[in-house]
Enzyme design. Structure first.
Site, mmCIF file in Angstrom:
data_model
loop_
_atom_site.group_PDB
_atom_site.id
_atom_site.type_symbol
_atom_site.label_atom_id
_atom_site.label_comp_id
_atom_site.label_asym_id
_atom_site.label_seq_id
_atom_site.Cartn_x
_atom_site.Cartn_y
_atom_site.Cartn_z
ATOM 1 N N ALA A 13 0.821 -1.226 0.000
ATOM 2 C CA ALA A 13 0.000 0.000 0.000
ATOM 3 C C ALA A 13 0.848 1.266 0.000
ATOM 4 O O ALA A 13 0.326 2.362 0.121
ATOM 5 C CB ALA A 13 -0.951 -0.010 1.200
ATOM 6 N N SER A 143 -2.806 -11.088 -12.303
ATOM 7 C CA SER A 143 -2.427 -10.222 -13.428
ATOM 8 C C SER A 143 -2.970 -10.857 -14.701
ATOM 9 O O SER A 143 -3.203 -12.074 -14.737
ATOM 10 C CB SER A 143 -0.899 -10.144 -13.524
ATOM 11 O OG SER A 143 -0.511 -9.580 -14.766
ATOM 12 N N TYR A 156 7.208 -14.316 -13.520
ATOM 13 C CA TYR A 156 6.055 -13.491 -13.115
ATOM 14 C C TYR A 156 4.745 -14.195 -13.511
ATOM 15 O O TYR A 156 3.825 -14.309 -12.703
ATOM 16 C CB TYR A 156 6.159 -12.116 -13.779
ATOM 17 C CG TYR A 156 5.101 -11.108 -13.359
ATOM 18 C CD1 TYR A 156 5.141 -10.500 -12.104
ATOM 19 C CD2 TYR A 156 4.071 -10.741 -14.228
ATOM 20 C CE1 TYR A 156 4.178 -9.561 -11.726
ATOM 21 C CE2 TYR A 156 3.119 -9.811 -13.861
ATOM 22 C CZ TYR A 156 3.171 -9.214 -12.604
ATOM 23 O OH TYR A 156 2.211 -8.291 -12.240
ATOM 24 N N ALA A 159 4.173 -17.146 -11.178
ATOM 25 C CA ALA A 159 3.745 -16.731 -9.829
ATOM 26 C C ALA A 159 2.290 -16.285 -9.848
ATOM 27 O O ALA A 159 1.492 -16.673 -8.982
ATOM 28 C CB ALA A 159 4.646 -15.602 -9.320
ATOM 29 N N ILE A 189 -1.638 -0.951 -15.596
ATOM 30 C CA ILE A 189 -2.106 0.129 -14.731
ATOM 31 C C ILE A 189 -0.954 1.102 -14.500
ATOM 32 O O ILE A 189 0.188 0.676 -14.301
ATOM 33 C CB ILE A 189 -2.578 -0.453 -13.360
ATOM 34 C CG1 ILE A 189 -3.525 -1.652 -13.562
ATOM 35 C CG2 ILE A 189 -3.218 0.643 -12.504
ATOM 36 C CD1 ILE A 189 -4.794 -1.390 -14.330
HETATM 37 P P1 NAD Z 1 4.170 -0.730 -7.404
HETATM 38 O O1 NAD Z 1 5.576 -1.086 -7.686
HETATM 39 O O2 NAD Z 1 3.716 0.669 -7.638
HETATM 40 O O3 NAD Z 1 3.789 -1.127 -5.902
HETATM 41 C C1 NAD Z 1 4.184 -2.332 -5.322
HETATM 42 C C2 NAD Z 1 4.391 -2.101 -3.847
HETATM 43 O O4 NAD Z 1 4.723 -3.358 -3.244
HETATM 44 C C3 NAD Z 1 5.554 -1.138 -3.535
HETATM 45 O O5 NAD Z 1 5.145 -0.153 -2.613
HETATM 46 C C4 NAD Z 1 6.634 -2.049 -2.937
HETATM 47 O O6 NAD Z 1 7.440 -1.407 -1.953
HETATM 48 C C5 NAD Z 1 5.777 -3.141 -2.337
HETATM 49 N N1 NAD Z 1 6.551 -4.369 -2.154
HETATM 50 C C6 NAD Z 1 7.329 -5.006 -3.057
HETATM 51 N N2 NAD Z 1 7.908 -6.093 -2.513
HETATM 52 C C7 NAD Z 1 7.467 -6.149 -1.226
HETATM 53 C C8 NAD Z 1 7.710 -7.029 -0.151
HETATM 54 N N3 NAD Z 1 8.529 -8.091 -0.272
HETATM 55 N N4 NAD Z 1 7.092 -6.787 1.024
HETATM 56 C C9 NAD Z 1 6.273 -5.728 1.173
HETATM 57 N N5 NAD Z 1 6.009 -4.841 0.188
HETATM 58 C C10 NAD Z 1 6.610 -5.050 -1.002
HETATM 59 O O7 NAD Z 1 3.319 -1.763 -8.273
HETATM 60 P P2 NAD Z 1 1.751 -1.854 -8.564
HETATM 61 O O8 NAD Z 1 1.595 -1.704 -10.015
HETATM 62 O O9 NAD Z 1 0.973 -0.998 -7.653
HETATM 63 O O10 NAD Z 1 1.532 -3.407 -8.226
HETATM 64 C C11 NAD Z 1 0.648 -3.887 -7.234
HETATM 65 C C12 NAD Z 1 0.267 -5.312 -7.581
HETATM 66 O O11 NAD Z 1 -0.449 -5.327 -8.816
HETATM 67 C C13 NAD Z 1 1.450 -6.253 -7.772
HETATM 68 O O12 NAD Z 1 1.141 -7.505 -7.222
HETATM 69 C C14 NAD Z 1 1.562 -6.353 -9.280
HETATM 70 O O13 NAD Z 1 2.174 -7.554 -9.690
HETATM 71 C C15 NAD Z 1 0.114 -6.293 -9.668
HETATM 72 N N6 NAD Z 1 -0.120 -5.889 -11.056
HETATM 73 C C16 NAD Z 1 0.232 -4.658 -11.494
HETATM 74 C C17 NAD Z 1 -0.022 -4.316 -12.801
HETATM 75 C C18 NAD Z 1 0.323 -2.949 -13.366
HETATM 76 O O14 NAD Z 1 0.173 -2.759 -14.577
HETATM 77 N N7 NAD Z 1 0.742 -1.994 -12.589
HETATM 78 C C19 NAD Z 1 -0.620 -5.229 -13.680
HETATM 79 C C20 NAD Z 1 -0.975 -6.490 -13.182
HETATM 80 C C21 NAD Z 1 -0.718 -6.808 -11.864
#
Ligand code: NAD
Length: 251
Positions: A13, A143, A156, A159, A189
């Site tokens: 978050a 995802s 990825y 997972a 996103i």
């Molecule tokens: P982001 O990088 O903006 O945020 C991810 C957050 O997770 C960061 O604040 C980071 O510090 C935290 N994090 C990473 N490893 C961690 C750990 N070991 N322990 C605690 N916190 C940790 O990315 P996002 O785009 O907001 O991604 C959020 C989720 O959505 C992820 O699971 C990502 O795989 C998934 N997702 C994102 C997209 C996209 O297009 N952005 C698409 C599909 C899925």
């Protein structure tokens, strides 16, 4: 307010989608644990929550979601602070690129630990509380990379595919206990994770050409889906994948 008197933990978050979910859940009346590895990101989320909705609605907990002790501490802090846990949002995640034959075991393990094992660790810790309470919502972040193949993302994709399979299996085991387990499959996103796409005009154009709705998603697009899955409105839905991708995977 759709989450009045609810308590939620949201991992990851401190940025992007997780921050969007935290702001939305607080707006709808929930108390939240902003859980993240990044102290800077987590504190920024808390400051945005306080600025928009006032103090006392959220606290930051530093956690590595792939570490069992950290996760235990996160859930304990939630129970000590807010007295219960209604909604577990497993959102923290990482991404990296590579061809399978060049991936080191270390990179593979880290991906599986942060993006998949974390769902097991966090869910394992909150389930006893939800069972006691007789209700709960677990929302996992998969995802579109779990639904179709993407170049240079084998670890990825594996997972996130695991997240979907785990969601279904958990949903089956806890359905009769009124614990709903669903996941969201976001498309592209706008977050830190996808900065590389946004910053390169050619990649951005190629990506947009894949999206029927013609734009990248915003964190709020995913937060709105998470809000539905967190609220009582989704009580009859479990084990499902809510795809929020602007139509990417319908072609
Ligand atoms: P982001 O990088 O903006 O945020 C991810 C957050 O997770 C960061 O604040 C980071 O510090 C935290 N994090 C990473 N490893 C961690 C750990 N070991 N322990 C605690 N916190 C940790 O990315 P996002 O785009 O907001 O991604 C959020 C989720 O959505 C992820 O699971 C990502 O795989 C998934 N997702 C994102 C997209 C996209 O297009 N952005 C698409 C599909 C899925």
């Amino acid at each position: 307010m759709r989450l009045e008197n609810k308590v939620a933990i949201i991992t990851g978050a401190g940025s992007g989608i997780g921050r969007g979910i935290a702001l939305t859940f607080v707006r709808e009346g929930a108390k939240v644990i902003v859980a993240d590895w990044s102290e800077e990101g987590g504190k920024e989320t808390i400051s945005q929550i306080e600025k928009n909705f006032g103090a006392g609605k959220a606290i930051f907990v530093k956690v590595d979601v792939s570490n069992a002790n950290d996760v235990k501490n996160m859930v304990k802090t939630c129970l000590d602070t807010f007295g219960k846990i209604d909604i577990m949002t497993n959102n923290a995640g990482i991404v990296s690129n590579g061809l399978l034959h060049e991936l080191t075991e270390e990179v593979w393990d880290k991906m599986i630990n942060v993006d998949l094992k974390s769902v097991y660790l966090c869910s394992k810790e909150v389930l006893p509380e939800m069972l006691k309470q007789g209700k709960g919502k677990i929302i996992n972040t998969a995802s579109v990379a779990a639904l179709v193949g993407f170049n240079t993302l084998p670890h990825y994709c594996a997972a996130k595919g695991g997240v979907i399979a785990l969601t279904r299996a958990m949903a089956l085991d806890y359905a009769s206990k009124k614990i709903n387990v669903n996941c969201i499959a976001p498309g592209v996103i706008k977050t830190e994770m996808t900065k590389g796409i946004e910053n390169d005009p050619q990649t951005l154009q190629n990506t947009l050409s894949q999206i029927p709705t013609g734009r990248l998603g915003e964190p709020e697009d995913i937060a709105n889906a998470a809000l539905y899955l967190a609220s009582d409105e989704s009580d009859y839905m479990t084990g499902q994948v809510l795809v929020v991708d602007g139509g990417w995977t319908i072609k």
